[in-house]
Design an enzyme around this catalytic site. Sequence first.
Site, PDB file in Angstrom:
ATOM      1  N   GLU B  57       0.807  -1.228   0.000  1.00 48.85           N
ATOM      2  CA  GLU B  57       0.000   0.000   0.000  1.00 48.85           C
ATOM      3  C   GLU B  57       0.840   1.277   0.000  1.00 48.85           C
ATOM      4  O   GLU B  57       0.389   2.331  -0.449  1.00 48.85           O
ATOM      5  CB  GLU B  57      -0.961   0.023   1.187  1.00 48.85           C
ATOM      6  N   PHE B 119     -10.359  -6.530  15.433  1.00 46.14           N
ATOM      7  CA  PHE B 119      -9.387  -7.062  14.484  1.00 46.14           C
ATOM      8  C   PHE B 119      -9.146  -6.037  13.380  1.00 46.14           C
ATOM      9  O   PHE B 119     -10.078  -5.504  12.786  1.00 46.14           O
ATOM     10  CB  PHE B 119      -9.912  -8.377  13.884  1.00 46.14           C
ATOM     11  N   GLN B 120      -7.904  -5.761  13.098  1.00 44.15           N
ATOM     12  CA  GLN B 120      -7.490  -4.803  12.071  1.00 44.15           C
ATOM     13  C   GLN B 120      -8.078  -3.410  12.273  1.00 44.15           C
ATOM     14  O   GLN B 120      -8.326  -2.691  11.320  1.00 44.15           O
ATOM     15  CB  GLN B 120      -7.791  -5.334  10.660  1.00 44.15           C
ATOM     16  N   LYS B 169     -16.721   0.227   7.694  1.00 44.29           N
ATOM     17  CA  LYS B 169     -17.300  -0.739   6.763  1.00 44.29           C
ATOM     18  C   LYS B 169     -18.826  -0.618   6.691  1.00 44.29           C
ATOM     19  O   LYS B 169     -19.408  -0.654   5.605  1.00 44.29           O
ATOM     20  CB  LYS B 169     -16.907  -2.163   7.182  1.00 44.29           C
ATOM     21  N   MET B 481      24.709   7.261   0.156  1.00 46.24           N
ATOM     22  CA  MET B 481      24.727   8.537   0.862  1.00 46.24           C
ATOM     23  C   MET B 481      25.164   8.348   2.310  1.00 46.24           C
ATOM     24  O   MET B 481      25.934   9.144   2.850  1.00 46.24           O
ATOM     25  CB  MET B 481      23.336   9.189   0.797  1.00 46.24           C
TER      26      MET B 481
HETATM   27  C1  LIG Z   1      12.949   5.118   4.122  1.00 47.08           C
HETATM   28  C2  LIG Z   1      14.296   5.658   4.372  1.00 47.08           C
HETATM   29  N1  LIG Z   1      15.153   5.003   5.173  1.00 47.08           N
HETATM   30  C3  LIG Z   1      16.392   5.490   5.385  1.00 47.08           C
HETATM   31  C4  LIG Z   1      16.801   6.660   4.828  1.00 47.08           C
HETATM   32  C5  LIG Z   1      18.205   7.206   5.078  1.00 47.08           C
HETATM   33  N2  LIG Z   1      18.970   7.230   3.832  1.00 47.08           N
HETATM   34  C6  LIG Z   1      19.130   8.362   3.115  1.00 47.08           C
HETATM   35  S1  LIG Z   1      19.988   8.118   1.728  1.00 47.08           S
HETATM   36  C7  LIG Z   1      20.223   6.493   2.072  1.00 47.08           C
HETATM   37  C8  LIG Z   1      20.989   5.593   1.148  1.00 47.08           C
HETATM   38  C9  LIG Z   1      20.273   5.413  -0.129  1.00 47.08           C
HETATM   39  O1  LIG Z   1      20.902   4.378  -0.852  1.00 47.08           O
HETATM   40  P1  LIG Z   1      20.657   4.190  -2.395  1.00 47.08           P
HETATM   41  O2  LIG Z   1      19.201   4.227  -2.695  1.00 47.08           O
HETATM   42  O3  LIG Z   1      21.397   2.987  -2.847  1.00 47.08           O
HETATM   43  O4  LIG Z   1      21.234   5.493  -3.040  1.00 47.08           O
HETATM   44  P2  LIG Z   1      22.755   6.010  -3.132  1.00 47.08           P
HETATM   45  O5  LIG Z   1      22.934   6.957  -2.005  1.00 47.08           O
HETATM   46  O6  LIG Z   1      23.647   4.824  -3.044  1.00 47.08           O
HETATM   47  O7  LIG Z   1      22.804   6.677  -4.445  1.00 47.08           O
HETATM   48  C10 LIG Z   1      19.622   6.161   3.290  1.00 47.08           C
HETATM   49  C11 LIG Z   1      19.653   4.824   3.901  1.00 47.08           C
HETATM   50  C12 LIG Z   1      15.858   7.322   4.000  1.00 47.08           C
HETATM   51  N3  LIG Z   1      16.120   8.493   3.410  1.00 47.08           N
HETATM   52  N4  LIG Z   1      14.636   6.795   3.777  1.00 47.08           N
END
Ligand SMILES: Cc1ncc(C[n+]2csc(CCOP(=O)(O)OP(=O)(O)O)c2C)c(N)n1
Lengths: 169, 568
Positions: B57, B119-120, B169, B481
């Site tokens: 979702e 439930f739910q 519902k 990152m």
């Molecule tokens: C849902 C979520 N969890 C964690 C983060 C923290 N976060 C920011 S950038 C990143 C790494 C992203 O990795 P990737 O998609 O492989 O991109 P890259 O930086 O390697 O280009 C993380 C874990 C986030 N922004 N969103």
Amino acid sequence: MAESGGSGGQWAILSILVENRPGILFKVTHLFRSRNFNIDSISVGVTEDPDVSRMTITTYGDERQVAQVVKQLDKMIDTIEVRHLDEHKTVYRELVLFKIRLGSAKDSMEINKLAGAYGAKVHDARKDSIMVELAAAPDQVRAFEELAAPFGITETARTGIAALQRSGS
Amino acid sequence: MSRLDDGAGKMIGAEALMRALRKEGTRQVFGLPGGANLPMYDELYKSDIRHILVRHEQSAAHMADGFGRVSRKPGVCFATSGPGATNVLTGIATAQADSAPMVAVTGQVPVSMIGRDAFQESDIIGMANPVVKYAFQPRSAAEIPGAVRKGFYIAETGRPGPVLLDIPKDVQQNEAEMEFPDEFKIRGYHPWTDPDIASVEKALGMILSSQRPIILAGGGTIISMAFSELQAVAEALMMPVVTTFKGKGSFPENHPLSLGPIGMHGHAEANRLMTEADCVLAVGTRFSDRSVGTFEEFEKRLKIIHMDVDPAEIGKNQRTSVAVVGDVRASLRVMVKMLASRAARGDGGEWLGHVREVKRYWKENLKIHPGEMSAARILRKLRSALPPEAVVTTEVGQHQMWASLFYDVIQPGTFFSSTGLGTMGWGFPAAIGAKVARPGVPVVDIAGDGSFNMTENSLATSVLEDIPVIVFLVNNFTLGMVAQWQRTFYDRRMIGVDQKHCPDYVKLARSYGAQGLRAQSLDELGAAVKEALSSEVATVIDIPIDPEEDVLPFVAPGTPLKDMILPS
Ligand SMILES: Cc1ncc(C[n+]2csc(CCOP(=O)(O)OP(=O)(O)O)c2C)c(N)n1
């Protein structure tokens, strides 16, 4: 109202008209929490229009912070009107119930006298305690509290401040 | 469409819901059924509204969000109660953070069961309240048409945002005499204000009397589609234009006055010139910390003109000299009219000469990462392979910032990203939603491997529902990152970032019936994009890159824009 809540700030009393529906009080108080604001006192009740409630909220902040909270409240879809009340043009009242300890018959007389001076009502007078009902402006409430404190205030209940701006202002 | 003609009558709540959605122009919903929304699904079965089945979702919400950002009409998603509803929460919060119009419809346990930990059952109204523009829970069937009408109105007017409709519902099942009113009143909501002519006049005076004026265009410029007005003002006043990351592509990035995004990973020339300006015309921006760093440094001498549709943004993060509240397109239009009756500002004088010089300097001197498959080279390759009207979404991470740095938006309003919440996994489902809104143009998700993992099962939706998009997978095999921050701020103590070459994205794509390609040279990349553009199914292009490549320039958090870390 307490004495002071920090530096560079001021007390602000906000008068907010909201839709009278379940969940609105939660949303308004949540907004204060999420914007990092404290609510010092709050009173809520339905207005002359049964679909509308008035909330009167006392908070503390500097001018910019208060302006920001007013704008955020204004932005809420459930708020109809938000006013930052001007102290000099507003009538404020708070109703407070005090339970006060009585050490002697003399204490009882003095509390009755004090209550009379502040236009307060006396309830539930017993040998060792008395309940006083005071409806007054916040500074009056504070003054009464200070004078009653030496006797020993054992319990307090406050309604929160209710406020209305005078007509023509 | 026999049942869903307009008009009142006796019907059950779920049918009224479909009729009301149809009246709002809804042609499809993204969703996944469950016990508490089965009555809705049964009416969806009978209606001519298309259902696009998702595998989670959260993706339904992101698809609705992508649809909404591109079409500027609220996208609609359906989920059941409890876990279905909590799964859409991230999508709702993402839309709220980026002011995207959306209507999320969740099923709820019957009214009589609410509050009994049925439930739910989940108190989704309570959970969602802080992250929605508004939430409704109709308690009787007859309230449904009005809630839908108001919900759409709230979602798409003023500063757009997500609206939640949580429908018990029994309210879906109960019959009532329905009316579908066009007119309604919301006492506490007045989204439109007329442009404030006096403030625009004042703003213009301030710009004309300044020496080094600059435009800072934010996401609001894109939401209000003020593209031509923005360009007209910039050209008439010969003002250089920087954008926020969310405002990227509000102004053509190949325009001589364009400097690109400012911010933590802004363009060097944009960050530099932003700090040299003496007057900024800020259009539809909230001065987020990611955009302006520590702004106090130079805000004292900077005159700030702030145009925004949301009065609560004025003064929230930034002191302003002149506030212009109102739809930014309308306000800019007023400024354009005023400018028409004035002598033009000419060539921009000394300031513009300096701007050109700084721009040229960085074009020639900004070092890019070595190697054929550096981020700059692959993204420039993508740009040259795509038509100007192609729509791009991104995931979150280094690839997102590289897209900001190296993928120039030519046609305004063709670049979208989760900028406010920074939700990994947003880009791919959002691309699917965007493709539904604009089926005639190529839609590309610039992805990182980590982010793609989060919603890659949307490949099933893309393939089975015949919504072909392209995943441009900048694969550094790490949560890049985070890895960059560990390299920069934690002395290379790398933890929790290695994806260990799992999965194989080419095989993954193929297992869903999509096309999987791998590009290991720029030539292969060019060919792959070409193949993807003519493909009838979704294509994942896996592009292995150096896991150690950093995003530069970089303004460390809590430091001013001028203290950029540059590539060495
Ligand atoms: C849902 C979520 N969890 C964690 C983060 C923290 N976060 C920011 S950038 C990143 C790494 C992203 O990795 P990737 O998609 O492989 O991109 P890259 O930086 O390697 O280009 C993380 C874990 C986030 N922004 N969103």
